[in-house]
Design an enzyme around this catalytic site. Structure first.
Site, PDB file in Angstrom:
ATOM      1  N   TYR A   1       0.843  -1.205   0.000  1.00 28.59           N
ATOM      2  CA  TYR A   1       0.000   0.000   0.000  1.00 28.59           C
ATOM      3  C   TYR A   1       0.874   1.249   0.000  1.00 28.59           C
ATOM      4  O   TYR A   1       0.594   2.220  -0.697  1.00 28.59           O
ATOM      5  CB  TYR A   1      -0.931   0.016   1.223  1.00 28.59           C
ATOM      6  CG  TYR A   1      -1.957   1.129   1.155  1.00 28.59           C
ATOM      7  CD1 TYR A   1      -3.212   0.905   0.595  1.00 28.59           C
ATOM      8  CD2 TYR A   1      -1.656   2.414   1.610  1.00 28.59           C
ATOM      9  CE1 TYR A   1      -4.143   1.924   0.492  1.00 28.59           C
ATOM     10  CE2 TYR A   1      -2.584   3.445   1.514  1.00 28.59           C
ATOM     11  CZ  TYR A   1      -3.824   3.192   0.954  1.00 28.59           C
ATOM     12  OH  TYR A   1      -4.736   4.203   0.855  1.00 28.59           O
TER      13      TYR A   1
ATOM     14  N   PHE B   1      -8.166  20.226 -25.311  1.00 30.45           N
ATOM     15  CA  PHE B   1      -8.483  18.797 -25.312  1.00 30.45           C
ATOM     16  C   PHE B   1      -9.672  18.608 -24.376  1.00 30.45           C
ATOM     17  O   PHE B   1      -9.807  19.307 -23.376  1.00 30.45           O
ATOM     18  CB  PHE B   1      -7.295  17.917 -24.894  1.00 30.45           C
ATOM     19  CG  PHE B   1      -7.678  16.468 -24.980  1.00 30.45           C
ATOM     20  CD1 PHE B   1      -7.862  15.873 -26.226  1.00 30.45           C
ATOM     21  CD2 PHE B   1      -7.956  15.723 -23.851  1.00 30.45           C
ATOM     22  CE1 PHE B   1      -8.311  14.552 -26.326  1.00 30.45           C
ATOM     23  CE2 PHE B   1      -8.396  14.403 -23.950  1.00 30.45           C
ATOM     24  CZ  PHE B   1      -8.565  13.819 -25.188  1.00 30.45           C
ATOM     25  N   THR B   2     -10.519  17.639 -24.717  1.00 34.47           N
ATOM     26  CA  THR B   2     -11.820  17.469 -24.034  1.00 34.47           C
ATOM     27  C   THR B   2     -11.702  17.443 -22.504  1.00 34.47           C
ATOM     28  O   THR B   2     -12.267  18.299 -21.820  1.00 34.47           O
ATOM     29  CB  THR B   2     -12.490  16.170 -24.530  1.00 34.47           C
ATOM     30  OG1 THR B   2     -11.573  15.087 -24.365  1.00 34.47           O
ATOM     31  CG2 THR B   2     -12.879  16.275 -26.002  1.00 34.47           C
TER      32      THR B   2
ATOM     33  N   ASP C   1       1.135  19.145 -21.414  1.00 32.84           N
ATOM     34  CA  ASP C   1       0.402  17.894 -21.585  1.00 32.84           C
ATOM     35  C   ASP C   1       1.287  17.011 -22.458  1.00 32.84           C
ATOM     36  O   ASP C   1       1.335  17.167 -23.674  1.00 32.84           O
ATOM     37  CB  ASP C   1      -0.961  18.135 -22.229  1.00 32.84           C
ATOM     38  CG  ASP C   1      -1.730  16.830 -22.414  1.00 32.84           C
ATOM     39  OD1 ASP C   1      -1.106  15.751 -22.329  1.00 32.84           O
ATOM     40  OD2 ASP C   1      -2.949  16.883 -22.647  1.00 32.84           O
TER      41      ASP C   1
ATOM     42  N   LYS D   1      -0.798   6.340 -23.659  1.00 33.92           N
ATOM     43  CA  LYS D   1      -0.473   6.588 -25.075  1.00 33.92           C
ATOM     44  C   LYS D   1       1.015   6.277 -25.300  1.00 33.92           C
ATOM     45  O   LYS D   1       1.407   5.127 -25.390  1.00 33.92           O
ATOM     46  CB  LYS D   1      -0.810   8.038 -25.441  1.00 33.92           C
ATOM     47  CG  LYS D   1      -2.313   8.303 -25.620  1.00 33.92           C
ATOM     48  CD  LYS D   1      -3.036   8.517 -24.348  1.00 33.92           C
ATOM     49  CE  LYS D   1      -4.412   9.116 -24.549  1.00 33.92           C
ATOM     50  NZ  LYS D   1      -5.156   9.175 -23.279  1.00 33.92           N
TER      51      LYS D   1
ATOM     52  N   ARG E   1     -14.408  13.466 -33.934  1.00 26.88           N
ATOM     53  CA  ARG E   1     -13.690  14.562 -33.275  1.00 26.88           C
ATOM     54  C   ARG E   1     -14.166  15.840 -33.949  1.00 26.88           C
ATOM     55  O   ARG E   1     -13.518  16.415 -34.803  1.00 26.88           O
ATOM     56  CB  ARG E   1     -12.171  14.415 -33.429  1.00 26.88           C
ATOM     57  CG  ARG E   1     -11.577  13.275 -32.638  1.00 26.88           C
ATOM     58  CD  ARG E   1     -11.164  13.575 -31.203  1.00 26.88           C
ATOM     59  NE  ARG E   1     -12.181  13.464 -30.185  1.00 26.88           N
ATOM     60  CZ  ARG E   1     -11.934  13.099 -28.933  1.00 26.88           C
ATOM     61  NH1 ARG E   1     -10.743  12.742 -28.534  1.00 26.88           N
ATOM     62  NH2 ARG E   1     -12.896  13.098 -28.046  1.00 26.88           N
TER      63      ARG E   1
ATOM     64  N   PHE F   1     -19.571  13.120 -25.853  1.00 27.88           N
ATOM     65  CA  PHE F   1     -19.250  12.202 -26.954  1.00 27.88           C
ATOM     66  C   PHE F   1     -19.141  10.757 -26.501  1.00 27.88           C
ATOM     67  O   PHE F   1     -19.350   9.836 -27.275  1.00 27.88           O
ATOM     68  CB  PHE F   1     -17.948  12.636 -27.647  1.00 27.88           C
ATOM     69  CG  PHE F   1     -16.758  12.724 -26.732  1.00 27.88           C
ATOM     70  CD1 PHE F   1     -16.530  13.855 -25.963  1.00 27.88           C
ATOM     71  CD2 PHE F   1     -15.861  11.667 -26.631  1.00 27.88           C
ATOM     72  CE1 PHE F   1     -15.434  13.924 -25.111  1.00 27.88           C
ATOM     73  CE2 PHE F   1     -14.763  11.730 -25.790  1.00 27.88           C
ATOM     74  CZ  PHE F   1     -14.556  12.866 -25.019  1.00 27.88           C
TER      75      PHE F   1
HETATM   76  O1  PLI Z   1      -7.589   9.334 -21.108  1.00 31.07           O
HETATM   77  P1  PLI Z   1      -6.718   9.863 -19.990  1.00 31.07           P
HETATM   78  O2  PLI Z   1      -7.533  10.300 -18.837  1.00 31.07           O
HETATM   79  O3  PLI Z   1      -5.633   8.920 -19.607  1.00 31.07           O
HETATM   80  O4  PLI Z   1      -5.941  11.137 -20.579  1.00 31.07           O
HETATM   81  C1  PLI Z   1      -6.586  12.301 -20.944  1.00 31.07           C
HETATM   82  C2  PLI Z   1      -5.876  12.966 -22.082  1.00 31.07           C
HETATM   83  C3  PLI Z   1      -5.165  14.103 -21.851  1.00 31.07           C
HETATM   84  N1  PLI Z   1      -4.525  14.742 -22.863  1.00 31.07           N
HETATM   85  C4  PLI Z   1      -4.548  14.291 -24.128  1.00 31.07           C
HETATM   86  C5  PLI Z   1      -3.830  15.047 -25.185  1.00 31.07           C
HETATM   87  C6  PLI Z   1      -5.232  13.145 -24.431  1.00 31.07           C
HETATM   88  O5  PLI Z   1      -5.229  12.692 -25.680  1.00 31.07           O
HETATM   89  C7  PLI Z   1      -5.953  12.446 -23.392  1.00 31.07           C
HETATM   90  C8  PLI Z   1      -6.752  11.311 -23.666  1.00 31.07           C
HETATM   91  N2  PLI Z   1      -7.026  10.966 -24.903  1.00 31.07           N
HETATM   92  C9  PLI Z   1      -7.828  10.016 -25.329  1.00 31.07           C
HETATM   93  C10 PLI Z   1      -8.607   9.133 -24.423  1.00 31.07           C
HETATM   94  C11 PLI Z   1      -7.947   9.849 -26.757  1.00 31.07           C
HETATM   95  O6  PLI Z   1      -8.660   8.922 -27.191  1.00 31.07           O
HETATM   96  O7  PLI Z   1      -7.329  10.628 -27.477  1.00 31.07           O
END
Ligand code: PLI
Length: 461
Positions: free
Chosen positions: A76, A128-129, A219, A262, A386, A452
């Site tokens: 933990y 970004f969303t 970011d 990513k 998008r 979305f």
């Molecule tokens: O999906 P998260 O919560 O691990 O990360 C959010 C996020 C932040 N910044 C950017 C540039 C992203 O592309 C992003 C998440 N993107 C997704 C889920 C996508 O499908 O592009």
């Protein structure tokens, strides 16, 4: 004269395990799409043949990452795996203090709560969303300061992620530097089509913001892909490694949020990083409220081990060449069929311009949403809208009307073959041939946040 033969290249890995896919008929896919309310997020993945919904958490891990999972320390508190991840972040990205989170938006939540006060302004290189929503929920307002070229799908500017410093200066003049807690800079701008910012632009931005005493928050979700483009396109960086370029990018910023799902080649995870002790202290206070203890932040020890290895693998030059090269291959193939795509081809996906694909529809017909549904019905290929649906509504309730109305073909890392990409391009070409018959959609269910993901639609008659 000697014939110069163009030499092919291939991925720097081979397959050790495969996942079997279900093949479906058109009738089955039509039914599945209707049941999913014409929203590709609401499909069951077992009904999908080639899944290009997102590159987030869909990566194939390496044998080294899978073995690292077994070393996960599931304590933990004070997990060894946390220190492995912290060490990789400090070593390769150079940030001082790290707060682990379950994924990127967990880091955005904490960072926004720490840095943003009601009435603050956050300029950034396109929204970004989730990032913008957390800024708004913390009482801030996002202002777009990306170069105009980024909003034009066909402009071939090599660095469409650049900041327009005149736009930033106008924001600073209008609101005053004190109301700007930071400039929000994404490396490889997702919503612009996976487009990079140049080192030159970042350095100019750094010089300006230092003068005004404004932070840069990075970011860094796709920083290695951005570094690859700098290496390929920016003078003076041709011989620099991706590892060096990434470190330099990070050194020009004060802190970061990261979705490790990513670039970092894992299926879950993220973190916040900062070079400021006070910001770290406050974030470490909040992480225990929202994510978990500050040495796991919602992650299992094994996840942190896989991230530590994934970060290192993501900075390999051969890996990035194959990763971005595969996306480029798909983009070129689509272009050869006359399909309108965002140019230059981006780092994590090919973005099809739904406005010129379906010129008979207006943005209120949700053209990119409709096109994504058609592509799935045609072929079992899952993509993502998008455009206006992703953009959501302003705090005053009106739709945001983004200039870009795109369908994103996002390529997971190390997952699909060149033959898969051929099948995808051919499917889009088939839809392109019957494009005049494609109708718009009506939204029949709209959730309040990030609509979305869960909105439902019906075809217009
Ligand atoms: O999906 P998260 O919560 O691990 O990360 C959010 C996020 C932040 N910044 C950017 C540039 C992203 O592309 C992003 C998440 N993107 C997704 C889920 C996508 O499908 O592009």
């Amino acid at each position: 004269m000697d014939t110069i033969l163009k030499r092919s290249w291939a991925e720097p890995y081979k397959m050790k395990m495969v996942e079997l896919l279900k093949m479906t008929t058109r009738a089955q896919r039509s039914r599945a799409m209707k049941k999913a309310g014409y929203n590709t997020f609401l499909l069951r993945s077992e009904d999908v043949y080639i899944d290009l919904l997102t590159d987030s958490g869909t990566n194939a891990m390496s044998d080294r990452q899978w073995s690292a999972l077994m070393l996960g320390d599931e304590a933990y508190a004070g997990s060894k795996s946390y220190y492995h991840m912290e060490n990789a972040i400090q070593k390769y990205y150079g940030y001082k203090y790290i707060v682990p989170t379950h994924q990127g938006r967990g880091a955005e939540n904490i960072l926004s709560k720490v840095l943003i006060k009601k009435g603050d302004i956050i300029p950034g290189n396109m929204y970004f969303t989730t990032t913008r929503l957390h800024q708004e929920l913390a009482g801030g307002k996002f202002v777009d300061i990306i170069v105009d070229e980024a909003h034009d799908p066909f402009n071939e500017h090599p660095f469409k992620g650049n900041v327009d410093l005149n736009k930033l200066e106008a924001v600073v003049k209008k609101y005053g530097a004190k109301r700007i807690p930071y400039v929000s800079i994404a490396t490889n701008v997702n919503m612009a089509g996976g487009q990079p910012i140049s080192m030159k632009n970042l350095k100019e931005l750094r010089a300006y913001t230092q003068k005004k005493n404004i932070r840069i928050i990075h970011d860094m979700t796709r920083v290695a892909e951005n570094a690859y483009f700098i290496q390929q396109r920016e003078k003076g960086y041709e011989k620099r490694s991706i590892r060096e370029i990434v470190k330099e990018i990070c050194s020009l910023t004060d802190g970061a949020t990261m979705s490790a799902k990513k670039d970092a080649l894992v299926n879950i995870g993220g973190f916040m990083a900062t070079n400021e002790w006070e910001v770290f202290e406050e974030a470490r206070n909040l992480v225990v409220v929202y994510e978990g203890l500050h040495t796991y932040g919602g992650l299992a020890g094994r996840d942190m081990e896989a991230i530590a290895v994934g970060i290192e693998e993501s900075l390999n030059d051969h890996h990035q060449r194959a990763r971005v090269g595969q996306v480029e291959y798909l983009g070129n193939k689509m272009e050869s069929y006359g399909i309108p795509i965002v140019k230059p081809v981006g780092g994590h996906g090919v973005f099809v311009d739904a406005k010129s694909f379906l010129p008979h529809l207006t943005q209120d017909d949700f053209p990119a949403q409709a096109l994504a549904a058609e592509i799935y019905i045609e072929s079992g290929v899952r993509t993502m809208e998008r455009g206006i649906v992703s953009a959501g509504r302003k705090p005053n309730g009106e739709h945001y009307y983004p200039k870009l109305e795109l369908v994103r073909f996002t390529v997971p890392r190390r997952v699909y073959t060149q033959a898969h990409t051929d099948v995808v391009a051919e499917a889009v070409a088939a839809v392109f041939e019957r494009r005049k018959k494609i109708k718009g959609l009506r939204m029949v269910y709209e959730p309040k946040y990030l609509r979305f993901f869960q909105a439902r639609f019906e075809p217009k008659v």
